[in-house]
Design a protein around this motif. Sequence first.
Motif, PDB file in Angstrom:
ATOM      1  N   THR A 101     -22.454  -4.419  -6.472  1.00 28.07           N
ATOM      2  CA  THR A 101     -23.050  -3.088  -6.323  1.00 28.07           C
ATOM      3  C   THR A 101     -22.358  -2.009  -7.146  1.00 28.07           C
ATOM      4  OG1 THR A 101     -23.696  -3.674  -4.064  1.00 28.07           O
ATOM      5  CG2 THR A 101     -23.741  -1.345  -4.637  1.00 28.07           C
ATOM      6  N   SER A 102     -21.025  -2.040  -7.227  1.00 34.93           N
ATOM      7  CA  SER A 102     -20.272  -0.936  -7.829  1.00 34.93           C
ATOM      8  C   SER A 102     -20.368  -0.965  -9.352  1.00 34.93           C
ATOM      9  CB  SER A 102     -18.802  -1.005  -7.419  1.00 34.93           C
ATOM     10  OG  SER A 102     -18.645  -0.891  -6.022  1.00 34.93           O
ATOM     11  N   PRO A 103     -20.895   0.087  -9.972  1.00 33.37           N
ATOM     12  CA  PRO A 103     -20.874   0.159 -11.435  1.00 33.37           C
ATOM     13  C   PRO A 103     -19.472   0.484 -11.934  1.00 33.37           C
ATOM     14  CG  PRO A 103     -21.812   2.165 -10.516  1.00 33.37           C
ATOM     15  CD  PRO A 103     -21.552   1.253  -9.359  1.00 33.37           C
ATOM     16  N   ASN A 104     -19.221   0.175 -13.199  1.00 36.06           N
ATOM     17  CA  ASN A 104     -17.917   0.459 -13.809  1.00 36.06           C
ATOM     18  C   ASN A 104     -16.779  -0.085 -12.948  1.00 36.06           C
ATOM     19  OD1 ASN A 104     -19.199   1.928 -15.922  1.00 36.06           O
ATOM     20  ND2 ASN A 104     -19.349   3.690 -14.557  1.00 36.06           N
ATOM     21  N   LEU A 105     -16.895  -1.365 -12.613  1.00 35.75           N
ATOM     22  CA  LEU A 105     -15.944  -2.018 -11.715  1.00 35.75           C
ATOM     23  C   LEU A 105     -14.883  -2.774 -12.505  1.00 35.75           C
ATOM     24  CD1 LEU A 105     -15.150  -2.942  -8.803  1.00 35.75           C
ATOM     25  CD2 LEU A 105     -16.608  -4.953  -9.204  1.00 35.75           C
ATOM     26  N   THR A 106     -13.627  -2.571 -12.109  1.00 32.62           N
ATOM     27  CA  THR A 106     -12.507  -3.341 -12.650  1.00 32.62           C
ATOM     28  C   THR A 106     -11.818  -4.060 -11.496  1.00 32.62           C
ATOM     29  OG1 THR A 106     -12.133  -1.798 -14.482  1.00 32.62           O
ATOM     30  CG2 THR A 106     -10.316  -3.252 -13.879  1.00 32.62           C
ATOM     31  N   VAL A 107     -11.600  -5.368 -11.644  1.00 35.95           N
ATOM     32  CA  VAL A 107     -10.935  -6.175 -10.628  1.00 35.95           C
ATOM     33  C   VAL A 107      -9.524  -6.502 -11.115  1.00 35.95           C
ATOM     34  CG1 VAL A 107     -10.998  -8.321  -9.296  1.00 35.95           C
ATOM     35  CG2 VAL A 107     -13.139  -7.151  -9.876  1.00 35.95           C
ATOM     36  N   ILE A 108      -8.548  -6.207 -10.274  1.00 37.58           N
ATOM     37  CA  ILE A 108      -7.142  -6.489 -10.571  1.00 37.58           C
ATOM     38  C   ILE A 108      -6.713  -7.624  -9.643  1.00 37.58           C
ATOM     39  CG2 ILE A 108      -4.825  -5.520 -10.819  1.00 37.58           C
ATOM     40  CD1 ILE A 108      -6.917  -4.179 -12.596  1.00 37.58           C
ATOM     41  N   PRO A 109      -6.735  -8.872 -10.132  1.00 36.67           N
ATOM     42  CA  PRO A 109      -6.518 -10.027  -9.262  1.00 36.67           C
ATOM     43  C   PRO A 109      -5.071 -10.502  -9.236  1.00 36.67           C
ATOM     44  CG  PRO A 109      -7.325 -10.765 -11.380  1.00 36.67           C
ATOM     45  CD  PRO A 109      -7.128  -9.256 -11.480  1.00 36.67           C
ATOM     46  N   LEU A 110      -4.840 -11.564  -8.459  1.00 41.92           N
ATOM     47  CA  LEU A 110      -3.513 -12.160  -8.392  1.00 41.92           C
ATOM     48  C   LEU A 110      -3.005 -12.626  -9.749  1.00 41.92           C
ATOM     49  CD1 LEU A 110      -3.586 -14.380  -5.160  1.00 41.92           C
ATOM     50  CD2 LEU A 110      -2.539 -12.135  -5.458  1.00 41.92           C
ATOM     51  N   ASN A 111      -3.921 -12.928 -10.653  1.00 39.44           N
ATOM     52  CA  ASN A 111      -3.510 -13.328 -12.006  1.00 39.44           C
ATOM     53  C   ASN A 111      -2.449 -12.390 -12.575  1.00 39.44           C
ATOM     54  OD1 ASN A 111      -6.325 -14.036 -11.385  1.00 39.44           O
ATOM     55  ND2 ASN A 111      -6.292 -15.076 -13.357  1.00 39.44           N
ATOM     56  N   VAL A 112      -2.615 -11.088 -12.345  1.00 37.14           N
ATOM     57  CA  VAL A 112      -1.675 -10.113 -12.887  1.00 37.14           C
ATOM     58  C   VAL A 112      -0.756  -9.532 -11.816  1.00 37.14           C
ATOM     59  CG1 VAL A 112      -3.131  -9.517 -14.848  1.00 37.14           C
ATOM     60  CG2 VAL A 112      -3.390  -8.234 -12.723  1.00 37.14           C
ATOM     61  N   THR A 113      -1.248  -9.314 -10.602  1.00 41.85           N
ATOM     62  CA  THR A 113      -0.407  -8.661  -9.595  1.00 41.85           C
ATOM     63  C   THR A 113       0.753  -9.556  -9.173  1.00 41.85           C
ATOM     64  OG1 THR A 113      -1.660  -9.421  -7.646  1.00 41.85           O
ATOM     65  CG2 THR A 113      -2.425  -7.420  -8.733  1.00 41.85           C
ATOM     66  N   GLY A 120      11.442 -11.127  -7.137  1.00 39.30           N
ATOM     67  CA  GLY A 120      11.241  -9.819  -6.533  1.00 39.30           C
ATOM     68  C   GLY A 120       9.997  -9.826  -5.673  1.00 39.30           C
ATOM     69  N   THR A 121       9.460  -8.656  -5.415  1.00 41.94           N
ATOM     70  CA  THR A 121       8.256  -8.557  -4.595  1.00 41.94           C
ATOM     71  C   THR A 121       7.060  -8.177  -5.458  1.00 41.94           C
ATOM     72  OG1 THR A 121       8.858  -6.268  -4.066  1.00 41.94           O
ATOM     73  CG2 THR A 121       9.431  -7.968  -2.460  1.00 41.94           C
ATOM     74  N   PRO A 122       5.957  -8.908  -5.366  1.00 40.88           N
ATOM     75  CA  PRO A 122       4.753  -8.564  -6.127  1.00 40.88           C
ATOM     76  C   PRO A 122       4.140  -7.270  -5.605  1.00 40.88           C
ATOM     77  CG  PRO A 122       4.673 -10.842  -5.338  1.00 40.88           C
ATOM     78  CD  PRO A 122       5.790 -10.157  -4.614  1.00 40.88           C
ATOM     79  N   GLN A 123       3.922  -6.335  -6.505  1.00 42.20           N
ATOM     80  CA  GLN A 123       3.358  -5.040  -6.127  1.00 42.20           C
ATOM     81  C   GLN A 123       1.854  -5.050  -6.415  1.00 42.20           C
ATOM     82  OE1 GLN A 123       5.228  -2.742  -4.467  1.00 42.20           O
ATOM     83  NE2 GLN A 123       6.685  -4.437  -4.504  1.00 42.20           N
ATOM     84  N   HIS A 124       1.138  -5.795  -5.570  1.00 39.19           N
ATOM     85  CA  HIS A 124      -0.294  -5.995  -5.782  1.00 39.19           C
ATOM     86  C   HIS A 124      -1.050  -4.663  -5.854  1.00 39.19           C
ATOM     87  CE1 HIS A 124       0.468 -10.207  -4.901  1.00 39.19           C
ATOM     88  NE2 HIS A 124       1.006  -9.871  -3.745  1.00 39.19           N
ATOM     89  N   ASP A 125      -0.803  -3.805  -4.889  1.00 39.10           N
ATOM     90  CA  ASP A 125      -1.593  -2.572  -4.778  1.00 39.10           C
ATOM     91  C   ASP A 125      -1.175  -1.533  -5.816  1.00 39.10           C
ATOM     92  OD1 ASP A 125      -2.720  -3.913  -2.715  1.00 39.10           O
ATOM     93  OD2 ASP A 125      -1.747  -2.764  -1.130  1.00 39.10           O
ATOM     94  N   ASP A 177       0.840  -1.200   0.000  1.00 37.07           N
ATOM     95  CA  ASP A 177       0.000   0.000   0.000  1.00 37.07           C
ATOM     96  C   ASP A 177       0.875   1.249   0.000  1.00 37.07           C
ATOM     97  OD1 ASP A 177      -2.922  -1.154   1.266  1.00 37.07           O
ATOM     98  OD2 ASP A 177      -1.117  -2.233   1.831  1.00 37.07           O
ATOM     99  N   ALA A 178       1.951   1.221   0.792  1.00 38.49           N
ATOM    100  CA  ALA A 178       2.845   2.377   0.888  1.00 38.49           C
ATOM    101  C   ALA A 178       3.476   2.682  -0.464  1.00 38.49           C
ATOM    102  CB  ALA A 178       3.920   2.132   1.938  1.00 38.49           C
ATOM    103  N   ILE A 179       3.908   1.643  -1.182  1.00 41.16           N
ATOM    104  CA  ILE A 179       4.499   1.857  -2.507  1.00 41.16           C
ATOM    105  C   ILE A 179       3.453   2.432  -3.460  1.00 41.16           C
ATOM    106  CG2 ILE A 179       5.625   0.769  -4.472  1.00 41.16           C
ATOM    107  CD1 ILE A 179       7.346   0.980  -1.922  1.00 41.16           C
ATOM    108  N   ALA A 180       2.223   1.921  -3.386  1.00 41.17           N
ATOM    109  CA  ALA A 180       1.146   2.449  -4.226  1.00 41.17           C
ATOM    110  C   ALA A 180       0.876   3.915  -3.902  1.00 41.17           C
ATOM    111  CB  ALA A 180      -0.125   1.618  -4.030  1.00 41.17           C
TER     112      ALA A 180
END
Length: 320
Positions: free
Chosen positions: A181-193, A238-243, A14-17
């Motif tokens: 509930t959230s319109p215009n929702l994009t999910v960024i999952p572990l698949n890419v992070t 390296g380290t995965p930068q999920h956020d 989170d801090a890196i993000a």
Amino acid sequence: MKKIILFADTGIDDAIALIYALKNPEIDLLAVVSGYGNIDREKSLRNAEYLLELAGRDDIPVLAGATRPLNGEEPIFFPDIHGVEGLGPILPPIPEEQFARRTNISTLFQIIKDNPNEVTIVNVGRCTTLAIAWLLNPEVMKDVKETFIMGGAFLVPGNVTEVAEANFYGDAQAADYVCQTSPNLTVIPLNVTRKALITPALVNYIDSRATSPIEKMIKPILDFYYEAYQQLEPGIDGTPQHDLAAVMAALDIPDLYRYSNRVVRVQHEESFANGLSIADFRPGSMDCFGLDCDRIATEINENVFISNVLEILTLSENRQ
């Protein structure tokens, strides 16, 4: 310029993000909503305020998020990964106790009302606070332009259980509600992070260009993070930068991601599969069978990711 409200549980990624968002000239960071997740809410709030103080950005409000999941259960924290205080070896010189009774979520609604159809929400922690915001004030929340969530794992293993990613697992009920509930929702999952890696060599290069106090935070916290990941996944590059990957998704960087449109649900009944993210990837399901589709990132261009990260995190000075 993107007007972003960042929902976080301010641990290392989170801090890196957050540092990236502060340095990127394409982002107007309106607020940070900090709740429980990697650490408890008080530490999360303190860490966010400390980072903004180091950056000289006291003008950005830090709003109090949730303290526990919607079901009222005690949250599970991850000190082995983020450190007891959430920032690896760093102990912010701010007493966390001063954040124990903060309640200022009304400021969130005011910011959205002041910027109708212009706010992008990026949620990189548990979905609890975002779900509560929708439950408390759906009329205002409908004025949010778009929402990006770091969470889930589709057709790949989880990172907390065999099937569940940490953010969805930490409050599966809230994650399912937000996805519905959230319109215009994009999910960024572990698949890419999981592929959004910053290697120690890149960390050293970024550190060699660091001049400000907040830039000098990057190496010690990512070194700690790397050692933690070596215990979890020996030999990881390296380290995965999920956020960070979720914040970058909000910028529509050309060629960074490929997406699929599907309806997203999250298993939240008490079961072995709690926190499992579900989407229909069968042939013929791309139209979501007439339902409102969510957007799921399925592939990442790692070269584009690294190039952009280096460009932003080595800018000569923080944007003020």
